[in-house]
Design an enzyme around this catalytic site. Structure first.
Site, short mmCIF file in Angstrom:
data_model
loop_
_atom_site.label_atom_id
_atom_site.label_comp_id
_atom_site.label_asym_id
_atom_site.label_seq_id
_atom_site.Cartn_x
_atom_site.Cartn_y
_atom_site.Cartn_z
N ASN A 10 105.34 -4.86 38.51
CA ASN A 10 105.82 -4.06 37.39
C ASN A 10 104.68 -3.98 36.37
O ASN A 10 104.41 -4.95 35.68
CB ASN A 10 107.07 -4.73 36.78
CG ASN A 10 107.55 -4.03 35.53
OD1 ASN A 10 107.05 -2.95 35.17
ND2 ASN A 10 108.53 -4.63 34.86
N TRP A 11 104.04 -2.82 36.33
CA TRP A 11 102.85 -2.70 35.46
C TRP A 11 103.24 -2.55 33.99
O TRP A 11 102.36 -2.51 33.13
CB TRP A 11 102.00 -1.50 35.91
CG TRP A 11 101.37 -1.66 37.27
CD1 TRP A 11 101.48 -2.75 38.10
CD2 TRP A 11 100.53 -0.73 37.96
NE1 TRP A 11 100.78 -2.55 39.25
CE2 TRP A 11 100.19 -1.32 39.20
CE3 TRP A 11 100.05 0.55 37.66
CZ2 TRP A 11 99.37 -0.66 40.12
CZ3 TRP A 11 99.24 1.20 38.59
CH2 TRP A 11 98.90 0.60 39.80
N LYS A 12 104.52 -2.40 33.72
CA LYS A 12 105.01 -2.22 32.34
C LYS A 12 104.18 -1.14 31.63
O LYS A 12 103.71 -0.22 32.29
CB LYS A 12 104.99 -3.56 31.60
CG LYS A 12 105.77 -4.64 32.37
CD LYS A 12 106.06 -5.86 31.56
CE LYS A 12 106.85 -6.86 32.43
NZ LYS A 12 107.22 -8.07 31.70
N HIS A 102 115.81 -3.86 33.23
CA HIS A 102 114.84 -4.89 32.85
C HIS A 102 115.21 -5.42 31.46
O HIS A 102 115.65 -4.64 30.60
CB HIS A 102 113.42 -4.32 32.86
CG HIS A 102 112.38 -5.39 32.79
ND1 HIS A 102 112.07 -6.04 31.62
CD2 HIS A 102 111.63 -5.97 33.76
CE1 HIS A 102 111.15 -6.96 31.87
NE2 HIS A 102 110.86 -6.94 33.16
N GLU A 104 113.48 -6.09 29.01
CA GLU A 104 112.79 -5.41 27.92
C GLU A 104 113.51 -4.10 27.56
O GLU A 104 113.55 -3.71 26.39
CB GLU A 104 111.32 -5.16 28.31
CG GLU A 104 110.54 -6.48 28.30
CD GLU A 104 109.40 -6.56 29.30
OE1 GLU A 104 108.99 -5.54 29.85
OE2 GLU A 104 108.93 -7.71 29.54
N GLU A 174 115.35 -12.52 36.57
CA GLU A 174 114.23 -12.76 35.67
C GLU A 174 114.72 -13.47 34.41
O GLU A 174 115.17 -12.81 33.46
CB GLU A 174 113.58 -11.43 35.26
CG GLU A 174 113.03 -10.63 36.42
CD GLU A 174 111.90 -9.68 35.99
OE1 GLU A 174 110.84 -9.74 36.60
OE2 GLU A 174 112.09 -8.93 35.01
N GLY A 180 106.43 -13.35 30.79
CA GLY A 180 105.23 -13.23 29.96
C GLY A 180 104.89 -14.48 29.16
O GLY A 180 104.06 -14.42 28.25
N SER A 220 106.58 -14.93 35.06
CA SER A 220 105.33 -15.70 35.17
C SER A 220 104.99 -16.11 36.60
O SER A 220 104.49 -17.22 36.82
CB SER A 220 105.38 -16.91 34.24
OG SER A 220 105.50 -16.49 32.89
N GLY A 241 104.86 -9.30 36.69
CA GLY A 241 104.36 -8.52 35.56
C GLY A 241 102.85 -8.72 35.42
O GLY A 241 102.06 -8.12 36.15
N GLY A 242 102.46 -9.58 34.51
CA GLY A 242 101.05 -9.78 34.16
C GLY A 242 100.11 -9.92 35.35
O GLY A 242 99.05 -9.28 35.39
P1 13P Z 1 105.49 -11.64 33.91
O1 13P Z 1 105.12 -11.82 35.38
O2 13P Z 1 104.34 -11.10 33.10
O3 13P Z 1 106.10 -12.86 33.35
O4 13P Z 1 106.60 -10.49 33.86
C1 13P Z 1 107.72 -10.59 34.66
C2 13P Z 1 108.47 -9.33 34.59
O5 13P Z 1 109.09 -9.04 33.58
C3 13P Z 1 108.44 -8.44 35.76
O6 13P Z 1 109.36 -7.42 35.63
#
Ligand code: 13P
Length: 259
Positions: A10-12, A102, A104, A174, A180, A220, A241-242
């Protein structure tokens, strides 16, 4: 029953077109020498404005090794919904999955369980598959209401969806406090919650759906954590994510899921 693992990035809200193309080229290069059948399902979810460029890049001989996802959608087909994107528009690309719910989006854009349910239904009606996210806040965990909260999110998200469609869908657990933060949820605990989600699916939609649905862990995930996570009985992959923003770390996670 064996379920095909999924490693999804997920590149956000990262990467313009050029950066997205660079990242996907890097990922293609990292996976070039691995036979497709040995890989987990590898999925990337770029921002909307990069979908065209990434799709084009994937058509250039990624040999079906990398699938495309969107990070969101709207459930209506068209109309006066400024700023939204319909699922049939996302089907301009070779789209496989759409991430919905998600944390977010729930937190910053007030997405409700009801909206997430409508999105899931519309995605399935369009022949695509939802990756439905769920997870608790630190406060909910400390109050001991993690399982209740997640079971409620899943029950509402899957309301009115057939067992056959649920079987094909994907859930991502999640925990919000792990997103994050660098603070990964302990693998045994993540597996316990994911098992609880599978039990919830079983009670709602039957055993076949529960055995088929893939449930990922997210929060993470790093190259160093993936092997232990994948070794758990019920974790079917990761939503990253990251660590998905660098071809090197994401491909290490992909490879770790093969080990
Ligand atoms: P991180 O891997 O950066 O913690 O993000 C997880 C995430 O929200 C994937 O959708």
């Amino acid at each position: 029953m064996s379920r095909k693992p999924i490693i999804a990035g997920n590149w956000k809200m990262h990467n313009n077109c050029a950066q997205s193309v660079e990242l996907i080229q890097g990922l293609k290069a990292e996976l070039k020498d691995i036979e497709k059948d040995l890989l987990p399902e590898v999925v990337v979810a770029p921002v909307f404005t990069s979908l065209y460029a990434v799709d084009e890049e994937l058509k250039k001989c990624a040999c079906g090794k990398i699938k495309l996802a969107a990070q969101n959608c709207f459930y209506e087909e068209k109309g006066a919904y400024t700023g939204e994107i319909a699922i049939n528009m996302l089907k301009d690309f070779d789209m496989s999955y759409i991430i919905i719910g998600h944390s977010e989006r729930r937190q910053y854009f007030s997405e409700s369980d009801e909206m997430i349910n409508k999105k899931a239904k519309a995605i399935l009606a369009n022949g695509l598959l939802p990756i439905i996210c769920c997870g608790e806040t630190l406060e909910q965990r400390e109050q001991g209401i993690t399982d209740k909260h997640i079971a409620s999110q899943i029950t509402k998200a899957l309301d009115g969806i057939s067992s056959e469609d649920v079987a094909k869908s994907v859930i991502a657990y999640e925990p919000i406090w792990a997103i994050g933060t660098g603070k990964t949820c302990d693998s045994i605990e993540a597996n316990r919650v994911i098992k609880m989600i599978r039990e919830t699916v079983k009670s709602l939609k039957g055993e076949a759906a529960a055995n088929s649905i893939r449930i990922l862990y997210g929060g993470s995930v790093k190259p160093e954590t993936i092997e232990e996570q994948m070794a758990q009985s019920d974790i079917d992959g990761a939503l990253v994510g990251g660590a998905s923003l660098k071809a090197d770390s994401f491909s290490k996670i992909v490879k770790g899921a093969m080990a």
